[in-house]
Design a protein around this motif. Structure first.
Motif, PDB file in Angstrom:
ATOM      1  N   ASN A 128      17.524  32.050  53.188  1.00 44.38           N
ATOM      2  CA  ASN A 128      16.992  30.910  52.484  1.00 44.38           C
ATOM      3  C   ASN A 128      16.625  29.553  53.072  1.00 44.38           C
ATOM      4  OD1 ASN A 128      16.120  32.793  50.278  1.00 44.38           O
ATOM      5  ND2 ASN A 128      18.611  32.382  49.703  1.00 44.38           N
ATOM      6  N   GLY A 129      17.048  29.512  54.400  1.00 47.61           N
ATOM      7  CA  GLY A 129      16.910  28.309  55.199  1.00 47.61           C
ATOM      8  C   GLY A 129      18.283  27.969  56.158  1.00 47.61           C
ATOM      9  N   PRO A 130      18.139  26.954  56.966  1.00 49.26           N
ATOM     10  CA  PRO A 130      19.474  26.754  57.748  1.00 49.26           C
ATOM     11  C   PRO A 130      20.549  26.215  57.109  1.00 49.26           C
ATOM     12  CG  PRO A 130      17.573  25.049  58.141  1.00 49.26           C
ATOM     13  CD  PRO A 130      17.176  26.071  57.021  1.00 49.26           C
ATOM     14  N   ILE A 131      21.663  26.650  57.438  1.00 46.10           N
ATOM     15  CA  ILE A 131      22.954  25.916  56.955  1.00 46.10           C
ATOM     16  C   ILE A 131      23.390  25.150  58.164  1.00 46.10           C
ATOM     17  CG2 ILE A 131      23.292  27.925  55.527  1.00 46.10           C
ATOM     18  CD1 ILE A 131      25.197  28.978  57.587  1.00 46.10           C
ATOM     19  N   SER A 132      24.405  23.955  57.353  1.00 44.68           N
ATOM     20  CA  SER A 132      24.767  23.018  58.075  1.00 44.68           C
ATOM     21  C   SER A 132      26.372  23.266  58.643  1.00 44.68           C
ATOM     22  CB  SER A 132      24.474  21.573  57.854  1.00 44.68           C
ATOM     23  OG  SER A 132      24.855  21.383  56.450  1.00 44.68           O
ATOM     24  N   GLY A 133      26.963  24.045  57.604  1.00 48.32           N
ATOM     25  CA  GLY A 133      28.710  24.199  58.095  1.00 48.32           C
ATOM     26  C   GLY A 133      29.043  25.464  56.893  1.00 48.32           C
ATOM     27  N   SER A 134      30.063  25.718  57.206  1.00 49.45           N
ATOM     28  CA  SER A 134      30.837  26.750  56.298  1.00 49.45           C
ATOM     29  C   SER A 134      32.223  26.736  56.670  1.00 49.45           C
ATOM     30  CB  SER A 134      30.291  28.047  57.010  1.00 49.45           C
ATOM     31  OG  SER A 134      30.484  28.375  58.352  1.00 49.45           O
ATOM     32  N   TRP A 135      33.054  27.198  55.608  1.00 48.71           N
ATOM     33  CA  TRP A 135      34.462  27.506  55.833  1.00 48.71           C
ATOM     34  C   TRP A 135      34.976  28.560  55.005  1.00 48.71           C
ATOM     35  CZ3 TRP A 135      36.801  27.181  51.165  1.00 48.71           C
ATOM     36  CH2 TRP A 135      36.378  26.443  50.087  1.00 48.71           C
ATOM     37  N   ILE A 136      36.131  29.166  55.277  1.00 46.28           N
ATOM     38  CA  ILE A 136      36.720  30.235  54.319  1.00 46.28           C
ATOM     39  C   ILE A 136      38.272  30.066  54.321  1.00 46.28           C
ATOM     40  CG2 ILE A 136      36.795  31.948  56.068  1.00 46.28           C
ATOM     41  CD1 ILE A 136      35.832  33.959  53.994  1.00 46.28           C
ATOM     42  N   HIS A 137      39.041  30.337  53.304  1.00 51.23           N
ATOM     43  CA  HIS A 137      40.302  30.562  53.447  1.00 51.23           C
ATOM     44  C   HIS A 137      40.608  31.632  53.863  1.00 51.23           C
ATOM     45  CE1 HIS A 137      41.530  27.160  50.614  1.00 51.23           C
ATOM     46  NE2 HIS A 137      40.229  27.621  49.851  1.00 51.23           N
ATOM     47  N   MET A 138      41.532  31.645  54.884  1.00 48.81           N
ATOM     48  CA  MET A 138      41.902  32.892  55.738  1.00 48.81           C
ATOM     49  C   MET A 138      42.938  33.919  54.865  1.00 48.81           C
ATOM     50  SD  MET A 138      40.243  32.490  58.258  1.00 48.81           S
ATOM     51  CE  MET A 138      40.681  33.532  59.715  1.00 48.81           C
ATOM     52  N   GLU A 139      43.481  33.657  53.855  1.00 50.06           N
ATOM     53  CA  GLU A 139      44.365  34.371  53.091  1.00 50.06           C
ATOM     54  C   GLU A 139      43.674  34.841  51.973  1.00 50.06           C
ATOM     55  OE1 GLU A 139      47.995  34.655  53.262  1.00 50.06           O
ATOM     56  OE2 GLU A 139      48.328  33.709  55.159  1.00 50.06           O
ATOM     57  N   ALA A 140      43.687  36.198  51.558  1.00 53.03           N
ATOM     58  CA  ALA A 140      43.043  36.790  50.250  1.00 53.03           C
ATOM     59  C   ALA A 140      44.125  36.526  49.059  1.00 53.03           C
ATOM     60  CB  ALA A 140      43.273  38.156  50.361  1.00 53.03           C
ATOM     61  N   GLU A 141      43.336  36.209  48.059  1.00 47.80           N
ATOM     62  CA  GLU A 141      44.285  35.937  46.806  1.00 47.80           C
ATOM     63  C   GLU A 141      43.746  36.559  45.731  1.00 47.80           C
ATOM     64  OE1 GLU A 141      42.431  31.822  45.111  1.00 47.80           O
ATOM     65  OE2 GLU A 141      42.934  31.745  47.316  1.00 47.80           O
ATOM     66  N   PRO A 142      44.648  36.719  44.597  1.00 45.64           N
ATOM     67  CA  PRO A 142      44.090  37.597  43.380  1.00 45.64           C
ATOM     68  C   PRO A 142      43.071  36.879  42.758  1.00 45.64           C
ATOM     69  CG  PRO A 142      46.284  36.692  43.206  1.00 45.64           C
ATOM     70  CD  PRO A 142      45.912  36.301  44.637  1.00 45.64           C
ATOM     71  N   TYR A 143      42.438  37.665  42.070  1.00 43.42           N
ATOM     72  CA  TYR A 143      41.151  36.748  41.262  1.00 43.42           C
ATOM     73  C   TYR A 143      40.648  37.903  40.167  1.00 43.42           C
ATOM     74  CZ  TYR A 143      36.566  34.904  40.227  1.00 43.42           C
ATOM     75  OH  TYR A 143      35.512  34.720  39.715  1.00 43.42           O
ATOM     76  N   LYS A 144      40.447  37.407  39.100  1.00 44.64           N
ATOM     77  CA  LYS A 144      39.895  38.100  37.733  1.00 44.64           C
ATOM     78  C   LYS A 144      38.814  37.612  37.277  1.00 44.64           C
ATOM     79  CE  LYS A 144      41.702  39.552  33.241  1.00 44.64           C
ATOM     80  NZ  LYS A 144      42.844  39.417  32.239  1.00 44.64           N
ATOM     81  N   THR A 145      37.813  38.699  37.137  1.00 43.88           N
ATOM     82  CA  THR A 145      36.895  38.375  36.339  1.00 43.88           C
ATOM     83  C   THR A 145      36.124  39.525  35.469  1.00 43.88           C
ATOM     84  OG1 THR A 145      34.349  37.530  36.597  1.00 43.88           O
ATOM     85  CG2 THR A 145      35.247  38.917  38.246  1.00 43.88           C
ATOM     86  N   GLN A 146      35.824  39.263  34.358  1.00 42.17           N
ATOM     87  CA  GLN A 146      35.281  40.146  33.216  1.00 42.17           C
ATOM     88  C   GLN A 146      36.490  41.328  33.098  1.00 42.17           C
ATOM     89  OE1 GLN A 146      31.308  41.275  34.157  1.00 42.17           O
ATOM     90  NE2 GLN A 146      30.857  39.003  33.875  1.00 42.17           N
ATOM     91  N   GLN A 147      37.659  40.921  33.098  1.00 40.73           N
ATOM     92  CA  GLN A 147      38.800  42.009  33.256  1.00 40.73           C
ATOM     93  C   GLN A 147      38.868  42.865  34.309  1.00 40.73           C
ATOM     94  OE1 GLN A 147      40.830  41.514  30.293  1.00 40.73           O
ATOM     95  NE2 GLN A 147      39.372  40.037  29.853  1.00 40.73           N
ATOM     96  N   ILE A 148      38.379  42.552  35.443  1.00 37.50           N
ATOM     97  CA  ILE A 148      38.488  43.302  36.577  1.00 37.50           C
ATOM     98  C   ILE A 148      39.247  42.406  37.490  1.00 37.50           C
ATOM     99  CG2 ILE A 148      37.359  44.357  38.300  1.00 37.50           C
ATOM    100  CD1 ILE A 148      35.112  45.084  36.641  1.00 37.50           C
ATOM    101  N   HIS A 149      40.441  42.782  38.267  1.00 36.95           N
ATOM    102  CA  HIS A 149      41.261  42.326  39.218  1.00 36.95           C
ATOM    103  C   HIS A 149      40.727  42.623  40.545  1.00 36.95           C
ATOM    104  CE1 HIS A 149      44.254  41.196  36.290  1.00 36.95           C
ATOM    105  NE2 HIS A 149      43.848  42.311  35.665  1.00 36.95           N
ATOM    106  N   TYR A 150      40.607  41.573  41.459  1.00 37.18           N
ATOM    107  CA  TYR A 150      40.110  41.670  42.873  1.00 37.18           C
ATOM    108  C   TYR A 150      41.440  41.074  43.606  1.00 37.18           C
ATOM    109  CZ  TYR A 150      35.428  42.819  41.222  1.00 37.18           C
ATOM    110  OH  TYR A 150      34.254  43.246  40.492  1.00 37.18           O
ATOM    111  N   ARG A 151      41.126  41.170  44.921  1.00 41.24           N
ATOM    112  CA  ARG A 151      41.697  40.243  45.973  1.00 41.24           C
ATOM    113  C   ARG A 151      40.415  39.806  46.506  1.00 41.24           C
ATOM    114  NH1 ARG A 151      44.147  42.286  49.925  1.00 41.24           N
ATOM    115  NH2 ARG A 151      45.489  40.657  50.471  1.00 41.24           N
ATOM    116  N   VAL A 152      40.519  38.353  46.920  1.00 41.20           N
ATOM    117  CA  VAL A 152      39.320  37.825  47.134  1.00 41.20           C
ATOM    118  C   VAL A 152      39.696  36.801  48.366  1.00 41.20           C
ATOM    119  CG1 VAL A 152      38.018  38.103  44.813  1.00 41.20           C
ATOM    120  CG2 VAL A 152      39.296  35.976  45.487  1.00 41.20           C
TER     121      VAL A 152
END
Length: 113
Positions: free
Chosen positions: A46-70
């Motif tokens: 959808n077009g160029p990006i100018s920057g990006s980042w990500i946390h290097m450690e996965a962490e727990p996350y819950k959405t709609q009663q479903i558990h993930y590591r994200v």
């Protein structure tokens, strides 16, 4: 040693080895760098990006009663001279993007009121 015992031992060993391989491969995460590259590739459609980042450690996350590591991260893009930032949440096991939302800088919001 009879052949039946030998063949049974080989079969049990092969099945056990295959089961362990499957368990190990199902438990491994996609690297955060790979996830970030996938997200950037999707945003670039959808077009160029100018920057990006990500946390290097996965962490727990819950959405709609479903558990993930994200992994959580962000993308910046400039559109018509205006900088826009987005946060994303991606499944650490598959790399699938679960959520994207505009970034809200809470610090700036509190001090601009």
């Amino acid at each position: 040693m009879n052949w039946k015992s030998f063949i049974l031992g080989v079969a049990v060993g092969a099945i056990g080895g295959y089961a362990v391989k499957e368990l190990i491969s199902n438990k491994s995460d996609v690297s955060p760098e790979t996830v970030l590259e996938l997200v950037k590739k999707q945003f670039k459609q959808n077009g160029p990006i100018s920057g990006s980042w990500i946390h290097m450690e996965a962490e727990p996350y819950k959405t709609q009663q479903i558990h993930y590591r994200v992994y959580k991260g962000g993308i910046s893009r400039t559109n018509k001279g205006e900088d826009k930032q987005y946060e994303f949440i991606a499944d650490a096991t598959t790399g699938t993007v679960l959520e994207v939302r505009p970034f809200k800088n809470e610090f700036a919001l509190k001090h601009n009121q």
